[in-house]
Enzyme design. Structure first.
Site, PDB file in Angstrom:
ATOM      1  N   LEU A 183       1.069  -1.479  -0.251  1.00 64.13           N
ATOM      2  CA  LEU A 183       0.193  -0.271  -0.288  1.00 64.13           C
ATOM      3  C   LEU A 183       1.197   1.467   0.027  1.00 64.13           C
ATOM      4  O   LEU A 183       0.496   1.674  -0.562  1.00 64.13           O
ATOM      5  CB  LEU A 183      -1.025   0.010   1.676  1.00 64.13           C
ATOM      6  N   ASP A 184       1.898   1.445   0.682  1.00 67.11           N
ATOM      7  CA  ASP A 184       2.931   2.077   0.253  1.00 67.11           C
ATOM      8  C   ASP A 184       4.096   1.779   0.096  1.00 67.11           C
ATOM      9  O   ASP A 184       5.014   1.507   0.137  1.00 67.11           O
ATOM     10  CB  ASP A 184       2.646   2.295   2.159  1.00 67.11           C
ATOM     11  N   PHE A 185       4.043   1.973  -1.453  1.00 63.72           N
ATOM     12  CA  PHE A 185       5.150   1.871  -2.726  1.00 63.72           C
ATOM     13  C   PHE A 185       5.631   2.835  -3.095  1.00 63.72           C
ATOM     14  O   PHE A 185       5.243   3.664  -3.680  1.00 63.72           O
ATOM     15  CB  PHE A 185       3.651   0.861  -3.519  1.00 63.72           C
ATOM     16  N   ARG A 186       7.027   3.321  -2.844  1.00 68.38           N
ATOM     17  CA  ARG A 186       7.592   4.408  -2.753  1.00 68.38           C
ATOM     18  C   ARG A 186       8.840   4.082  -2.938  1.00 68.38           C
ATOM     19  O   ARG A 186       9.288   2.619  -2.315  1.00 68.38           O
ATOM     20  CB  ARG A 186       7.390   5.790  -2.152  1.00 68.38           C
ATOM     21  N   GLN A 233      10.853   2.555   0.405  1.00 76.46           N
ATOM     22  CA  GLN A 233      10.853   1.270   1.061  1.00 76.46           C
ATOM     23  C   GLN A 233      11.654   0.598   0.844  1.00 76.46           C
ATOM     24  O   GLN A 233      10.826  -1.145   1.007  1.00 76.46           O
ATOM     25  CB  GLN A 233       8.977   1.341   0.860  1.00 76.46           C
TER      26      GLN A 233
END
Length: 286
Positions: free
Chosen positions: A66-69, A72
């Site tokens: 969900l926090d694909f940056r 990460q």
């Protein structure tokens, strides 16, 4: 990401504490990556798509980040690995119609089909792949890619960015493994052999090296000279002919991880020294 160990501790201050010990990686700096060779960037993208394929078919089911940056991820031995799974989810969105399967991104939106089981089909996989496209593939893959690969790269990258039926991790992985990654088929894709210019001839000097006469080019494997990878002599000739300052090139016995040969490009051939591991080609006519 490799887990080396963990420690569970129930303290008074912080109950149910879990400490993990993982391998050390380098932070992901996109600007720095853009300055590396195309093959190194391709290796990173290939490791990412292998990760996405695993997430789409994991033992827990399809997993989405969900926090694909970029922050990460880290780079370990030239490959990309995810470091933060706090925001991973295995929940596929429920639906009653296709309109419930709407995915919104800053530049593009998608509507996926609603399955008979009442779940949005492949939503987790599509979310991961489109995020990989907008954060990684669109920057790292096309830029300075070998000319013979650009049509194929455009095809597979666009498939991840336009939501087509081929835009999934399995398709991307198949294309990369069959056409781009090391193996018997890599040479056929990398070469598309160049035709030597009729007005340019090169004299072959075996077991010789030009120690000086360097110039800088981009991207280069050597910060003080022009060191590039080629499939064969024909491609080296094409590259040398494309630089007005290039008057010679030296084939080394070193190769990249894809098997392409490293070549030094030189501005002149005034001084050559013996070297059994190298072959020098000198431009004799313009």
């Amino acid at each position: 990401f490799q887990l080396y160990g963990y420690c569970y501790q129930d303290s008074n201050d912080i109950p149910d504490t879990l400490t993990t010990i993982t391998e050390l990686g380098s932070p992901l700096e996109m600007i720095q990556l853009l300055q590396t060779s195309w093959e190194d960037r391709f290796r990173i993208c290939l490791s990412l798509v292998r990760l996405l394929h695993y997430l789409a078919h994991s033992p827990l089911g399809s997993v989405t980040l969900l926090d694909f940056r970029p922050r990460q991820f880290v780079i370990v031995d030239g490959e990309l690995k995810v470091t933060d799974l706090d925001d991973a989810s295995i929940e596929e969105s429920s639906c009653t119609s296709n309109s419930d399967c709407f995915m919104e991104f800053p530049a593009r939106n998608f509507t996926l089909p609603c399955s008979v089981e009442g779940r949005c089909q492949s939503m987790n996989e599509k979310r991961n792949l489109y995020n990989a496209y907008r954060f990684f593939f669109t920057y790292l893959l096309p830029h300075s890619a070998p000319s013979s690969l650009r049509p194929l790269l455009d095809k597979i990258v666009n498939a991840t960015g336009n939501g087509s039926k081929h835009g999934n991790a399995k398709y991307f992985l198949f294309q990369c493994d069959c056409h781009l990654s090391p193996g018997p088929s890599v040479n056929s894709e990398f070469t598309q052999k160049c035709v030597k210019s009729a007005n340019t001839e090169y004299r072959r000097v075996p077991e010789a090296f030009i120690p000086d006469e360097n110039y800088r080019c981009w991207p280069s494997y050597h910060h003080k000279g022009c060191l590039l990878s080629v499939f064969d002599v024909s491609e080296a000739i094409e590259i040398c002919n494309s630089y007005s300052q290039c008057k010679a090139f030296v084939l080394t016995n070193q190769t990249t991880w894809t098997g392409r040969q490293l070549v030094f490009f030189k501005t002149a051939s005034n001084r050559m020294v013996p070297d059994p591991d190298k072959i020098t080609y000198v431009k004799v006519t313009d």
